[in-house]
Design an enzyme around this catalytic site. Structure first.
Site, short mmCIF file in Angstrom:
data_model
loop_
_atom_site.label_atom_id
_atom_site.label_comp_id
_atom_site.label_asym_id
_atom_site.label_seq_id
_atom_site.Cartn_x
_atom_site.Cartn_y
_atom_site.Cartn_z
N CYS A 1 0.82 -1.20 0.00
CA CYS A 1 0.00 0.00 0.00
C CYS A 1 0.86 1.26 0.00
CB CYS A 1 -0.90 0.02 1.23
SG CYS A 1 -1.93 -1.44 1.41
N ARG B 1 5.30 -0.20 -6.12
CA ARG B 1 5.17 -0.99 -4.90
C ARG B 1 4.16 -2.12 -5.04
NH1 ARG B 1 6.77 2.17 -0.22
NH2 ARG B 1 5.12 1.25 1.04
N TRP C 1 -3.05 -2.72 -1.50
CA TRP C 1 -2.73 -4.12 -1.75
C TRP C 1 -3.50 -4.91 -0.72
CZ3 TRP C 1 0.62 -7.91 0.78
CH2 TRP C 1 0.96 -8.99 -0.04
N ASN D 1 -1.93 2.41 5.83
CA ASN D 1 -1.06 1.29 5.49
C ASN D 1 -0.84 0.46 6.75
OD1 ASN D 1 -0.79 2.33 2.97
ND2 ASN D 1 1.38 2.89 3.15
N GLY D 2 -0.75 -0.86 6.61
CA GLY D 2 -0.49 -1.72 7.75
C GLY D 2 -1.68 -2.60 8.06
N GLU E 1 17.18 -18.04 -6.33
CA GLU E 1 16.83 -16.71 -6.82
C GLU E 1 16.35 -16.77 -8.26
OE1 GLU E 1 16.33 -12.56 -7.16
OE2 GLU E 1 16.21 -14.02 -5.52
N LYS F 1 12.71 -15.49 -9.50
CA LYS F 1 12.51 -14.48 -10.53
C LYS F 1 11.50 -14.96 -11.56
CE LYS F 1 14.38 -11.18 -9.10
NZ LYS F 1 13.83 -11.74 -7.92
N GLU G 1 7.94 -15.05 -10.07
CA GLU G 1 7.39 -13.73 -9.78
C GLU G 1 6.77 -13.08 -11.00
OE1 GLU G 1 9.93 -11.74 -6.19
OE2 GLU G 1 10.96 -11.95 -8.11
N HIS H 1 17.39 -37.43 -4.48
CA HIS H 1 16.72 -37.76 -3.24
C HIS H 1 15.23 -37.43 -3.29
CE1 HIS H 1 20.46 -38.80 -1.25
NE2 HIS H 1 20.98 -37.66 -1.69
N LYS I 1 6.15 -4.30 -3.81
CA LYS I 1 7.58 -4.00 -3.74
C LYS I 1 8.08 -4.02 -2.30
CE LYS I 1 11.54 -2.99 -5.41
NZ LYS I 1 12.25 -4.07 -6.10
#
Length: 598
Positions: A2, A27, A75, A99-100, A474, A478, A481, A497, A593
């Site tokens: 947010c 964001r 968000w 926000n929060g 990573e 990527k 995402e 395994h 973000k």
């Protein structure tokens, strides 16, 4: 995550708010809205989806002359992305953005008139609680003060009300909020970006600070007492907002890694070692071991750092996922150094883990990209990565600069006892990182053409050993995402395994095969997959005859130079696959973000 903007002044309020929200698009968000109060006349506009939808809906709103306004990009945490759930939220005569997360919103809601609620959000309780208290007290500031006292959780709040039409009330707890000034004009935002080019000076609110702002005036309070804001100059440039001819900010940021990493290294690599002006020489004297704590991409950088620190400095390192660490009842010893890594400096789980370490008496060190962020202000020491503002949600340059800082940190800790020749070799390799991160037209074109072969199938395995295991994690992240394809990172030696059971032609294996580290071991693991008919894409300086596709990287003398070059390959490959699938790689679905909630 947010985003918040606010404005008090006589410019075009709607335009100020919309332009501010544009700076926060990176964001991640699913809805947006603005509210403007002029001469006791409230105007509101909210829309689901991109800001263009909001702009279209707001065309009829005129905001010439003095007034106050607040805006928000949301968000979803409580309630689906709908106009009713979008901010600002309305009472009978007030609006709020937040926000929060308000953790006790259900308890507060029970005390209020449920018929007044129209959304599924936790935020709406703030405005109804405020109006209930204001109706009783007939004092908007006291009502706001009493409101925030009742809130539990994290919040950055802006509230406007007809009961005080020239005022914005604000409060901050565990979620970033900044107030800026330019003469009589007052600005608010949840990050620096919307303030650049508007505010001349800013105050970064600390937890527990609240107050109100009017034309040319900011009144700040903490624990019921008035305090003086600490305004500092805001001198950043707006150049970051330009894509510079690239299709996406992510593409621009991949390309600029070579230049950015030079900033990361500048002044820190000396002829005889590494120097951090942020850390005194005796900072590590009482340290027996290290805990690295982070989330997502920063965790992968931290895991890479754990290999480097143990190998070079010979100090035991544990790398922890912050969201798990917080609740595992960890054993924390004062002889441990607690390192947190965050691009934004506002990552909620990482911030709370840092608070745990501080409360347990550990020395703390932050590796972060954003000065004046919450994590930076809380940690004992900070090393800034100097990556510049990163607008692509899927991190690229923040990741590589974090790894570079961790490599330097390992050498900083080790250099007094290191063999001189080895130290010289490491410093030489560090100085060549900008070259390793350089994107050549040939490499990009190769990956662009290769990407069309990887748009289907039932999944990807990214595999590597040692340092290249976190890089495999990573690479998989990527791709997930921004392409929305299933991908997993694995240690190459673990395939037999269990995961090898999935091997078939529709399983794409991206194999990281550095020449300078366990090449023969990785080669054997990839051969096992090839024998089960998995499709192999090998990334290596050494030709691999069993590969279905091969991406050749440079012959390097140092394994970390191979690491950085392969990082670029994985970033570009993920981006090109996502572009071919028609995705917005800068703002992937469901992601934010700066993750400022659990």
């Amino acid at each position: 995550m947010c985003g918040i903007v606010g404005y008090i002044g006589s410019k075009d309020i709607k335009n100020i708010l919309i332009e501010g929200l544009k700076e926060l698009e990176y964001r991640g968000y699913d809805s947006a809205g603005i509210a403007v109060l002029q001469d006791s006349n409230l105007q509101i506009c909210k829309a689901v989806g991109k800001l263009n939808n909001l702009i279209e809906k707001c065309k009829g709103i005129q905001t010439q002359g003095f007034g106050v306004g607040i805006g928000h990009t949301r968000w979803a945490t409580h309630g689906k992305p709908t106009e009713l759930n979008a901010h600002p939220h309305l009472g009978e005569y007030s609006y709020v953005v937040h926000n929060g997360i308000i953790e006790n919103f259900k308890e507060i809601k029970k005390e209020l008139d449920s018929a007044k609620f129209v959304s599924q959000t936790d935020t709406e309780v703030i405005v109804h609680l405020f109006e209930k208290l204001n109706d009783e007290l007939q004092d908007p500031f006291k009502a706001f003060e009493q409101t925030i006292k009742k809130l539990e959780g994290s919040y950055a709040i802006l509230l406007i009300t007809k009961a005080k039409p020239d005022t914005i009330f604000f409060a901050k707890q565990n979620s970033p909020l900044i107030v800026g000034k330019d003469g009589e004009e007052i600005y608010f935002a949840s990050s620096d970006a919307p303030l650049i080019g508007n505010a001349k000076e800013v105050h970064y609110l600390e937890d527990g600070e609240y107050g109100f702002a009017q034309k040319g005036v900011v009144k700040l309070y903490k624990n019921g007492k008035e305090i003086q804001p600490n305004f500092v100059p805001l001198t950043l440039s707006k150049e970051f907002a330009q894509k510079g001819g690239y299709r996406f900010f992510m593409e621009k940021e991949i390309y600029e890694q070579s230049d950015v990493i030079s900033e990361t290294l500048m002044g820190r690599i000396k002829a005889d070692g590494v120097e951090f002006e942020e850390i005194e020489e005796d900072f590590f004297k009482t340290i027996d071991d290290i805990i690295i704590c982070a989330c997502g991409t920063s965790y992968h950088a931290g895991l890479t750092g754990s290999y480097l620190i143990e190998r070079l400095a010979r100090v035991p390192v544990k790398c922890e996922i912050a969201s798990e660490f917080r609740y595992k009842d960890p054993i924390l010893k004062p002889s441990s150094l607690f390192i947190v890594i965050s691009q934004s400096g506002e990552t909620a789980d990482t911030l709370e883990a840092l608070k745990m370490a501080k409360n347990a008496g550990l020395k703390t060190l932050a590796i972060c990209n954003v000065d004046n962020s919450s994590i930076v202000r809380l940690a004992d020491r900070t090393i800034l990565t100097r990556a510049g503002i990163e607008k692509g949600v899927a991190s690229t340059k923040a990741f590589t600069t974090q790894v570079a800082v961790l490599w330097m940190l390992a050498l900083f800790m080790a250099q007094k006892s290191m063999d001189k020749a080895l130290l010289e070799r490491e410093l030489k390799a560090l100085s060549h990182v900008p070259v390793a991160l350089r994107v050549t037209p040939q490499l990009h074109e190769r990956l662009k053409r290769l990407s069309k072969r990887y748009l289907h199938g039932h999944g990807f395995f990214f595999i590597g050993r040692d340092l290249f295991y976190p890089l495999a994690l990573e690479g998989a992240l990527k791709l997930k995402e921004i392409s929305y394809l299933h991908a997993e990172g694995y240690p190459a030696g673990e395939m037999k395994h269990g995961p090898i059971a999935l091997a078939d032609p529709e399983l794409f294996t991206i194999a990281l095969m550095p020449k300078n580290l366990l090449y023969d071991k990785v080669k054997s693991n990839v051969e096992e997959l090839s024998a089960r008919d998995a499709t192999i894409c090998a990334i290596s300086p050494v030709e691999f005859e069993l590969a279905d596709d091969f991406v050749k990287v440079s012959e390097q003398e140092h394994v970390m130079l191979e690491y950085f070059e392969m990082a670029v390959v994985l970033q570009l490959l993920a981006m090109e696959i996502a572009i071919r699938l028609g995705n917005d790689v800068d703002m992937p679905r469901n992601l934010a973000k700066s993750v400022t909630v659990e």
